[in-house]
Design a protein around this motif. Structure first.
Motif, PDB file in Angstrom:
ATOM      1  N   ALA A 168       0.826  -1.208   0.000  1.00  0.00           N
ATOM      2  CA  ALA A 168       0.000   0.000   0.000  1.00  0.00           C
ATOM      3  C   ALA A 168       0.855   1.250   0.000  1.00  0.00           C
ATOM      4  CB  ALA A 168      -0.930  -0.004   1.208  1.00  0.00           C
ATOM      5  N   ASP A 169       1.966   1.257   0.777  1.00  0.00           N
ATOM      6  CA  ASP A 169       2.829   2.435   0.798  1.00  0.00           C
ATOM      7  C   ASP A 169       3.413   2.705  -0.582  1.00  0.00           C
ATOM      8  OD1 ASP A 169       2.749   3.610   3.324  1.00  0.00           O
ATOM      9  OD2 ASP A 169       4.129   2.124   4.149  1.00  0.00           O
TER      10      ASP A 169
ATOM     11  N   GLN B  32       2.227   1.749  -3.578  1.00  0.00           N
ATOM     12  CA  GLN B  32       1.197   2.200  -4.511  1.00  0.00           C
ATOM     13  C   GLN B  32       0.752   3.603  -4.149  1.00  0.00           C
ATOM     14  OE1 GLN B  32      -2.095  -0.427  -5.075  1.00  0.00           O
ATOM     15  NE2 GLN B  32      -3.121   0.942  -6.477  1.00  0.00           N
TER      16      GLN B  32
ATOM     17  N   LYS C 201      -3.987  -3.220   7.564  1.00  0.00           N
ATOM     18  CA  LYS C 201      -2.776  -2.393   7.568  1.00  0.00           C
ATOM     19  C   LYS C 201      -2.762  -1.472   6.347  1.00  0.00           C
ATOM     20  CE  LYS C 201       0.445  -5.271  10.199  1.00  0.00           C
ATOM     21  NZ  LYS C 201       1.685  -6.063  10.144  1.00  0.00           N
ATOM     22  N   ALA C 202      -3.111  -2.024   5.192  1.00  0.00           N
ATOM     23  CA  ALA C 202      -3.153  -1.208   3.971  1.00  0.00           C
ATOM     24  C   ALA C 202      -4.210  -0.113   4.102  1.00  0.00           C
ATOM     25  CB  ALA C 202      -3.443  -2.095   2.757  1.00  0.00           C
TER      26      ALA C 202
ATOM     27  N   TYR D 241      -3.797   4.043   3.820  1.00  0.00           N
ATOM     28  CA  TYR D 241      -4.586   4.909   2.938  1.00  0.00           C
ATOM     29  C   TYR D 241      -5.356   5.959   3.733  1.00  0.00           C
ATOM     30  CZ  TYR D 241      -3.435   2.542  -1.367  1.00  0.00           C
ATOM     31  OH  TYR D 241      -2.755   2.061  -2.446  1.00  0.00           O
TER      32      TYR D 241
ATOM     33  N   PHE E 259     -10.370  -2.138   0.904  1.00  0.00           N
ATOM     34  CA  PHE E 259      -9.497  -3.113   1.567  1.00  0.00           C
ATOM     35  C   PHE E 259     -10.195  -3.735   2.780  1.00  0.00           C
ATOM     36  CE2 PHE E 259      -5.622  -1.036  -0.417  1.00  0.00           C
ATOM     37  CZ  PHE E 259      -5.285  -2.142  -1.173  1.00  0.00           C
TER      38      PHE E 259
END
Length: 154
Positions: A2-3, A5, A59-60, A64, A130
């Protein structure tokens, strides 16, 4: 994931936003691409094609949501740009101040604050997607457990 992206999403929009109207148009196009990615992700989740480990998904989503707050802070700062003062009373100075106002917010969703607000919304949407994928994973896992339990009792 995620970080990486997220950095790509913000970097693409930030890079496109540098400059005048062309930059804002480019930022709008990048934002449309992010919206399209979120649409596709939502379709995959709703069709059952994508389920995510809850820990990883949460976590993702947290990443975000934090980034959405950062972008919201930037949007609030951009709104303040529409009150640029100190250019003087000449017509040209007033026109320049007006141009700053239009770049900050223009009511057509192409000002800096407008674009940042849309980005914030898409980041929150991605976090929600997510979390939804995590719920589907848990629901599927629970269903498999129930099915196995019924099968062992038969």
């Amino acid at each position: 994931m995620a970080d990486a992206q997220m950095s790509g999403d913000l970097g693409a929009i930030g890079g496109a936003a540098m400059g005048a109207a062309v930059g804002f148009a480019g930022a709008g196009a990048k934002l449309d691409a992010i919206k399209g990615e979120n649409d596709k992700l939502g379709q995959q989740i709703s069709s059952g094609q994508l389920k995510m480990n809850p820990e990883a998904a949460n976590k993702a989503a947290d990443v975000y949501e934090r980034k959405a707050q950062d972008v919201d802070d930037l949007a609030q700062a951009a709104v303040k740009l529409n009150r640029v003062e100190g250019f003087g009373e000449y017509d040209s100075a007033q026109q320049l101040a007006g141009k700053f106002n239009l770049k900050a917010t223009n009511g057509e969703s192409t000002g800096a604050a407008d674009l940042l607000g849309k980005l914030r919304d898409e980041l929150i949407r991605k976090a929600d997607l997510f979390r939804e994928a995590a719920k589907d994973y848990v629901a599927t896992d629970d269903q498999i457990s129930e099915d196995l339990q019924r099968g062992s009792q038969a």
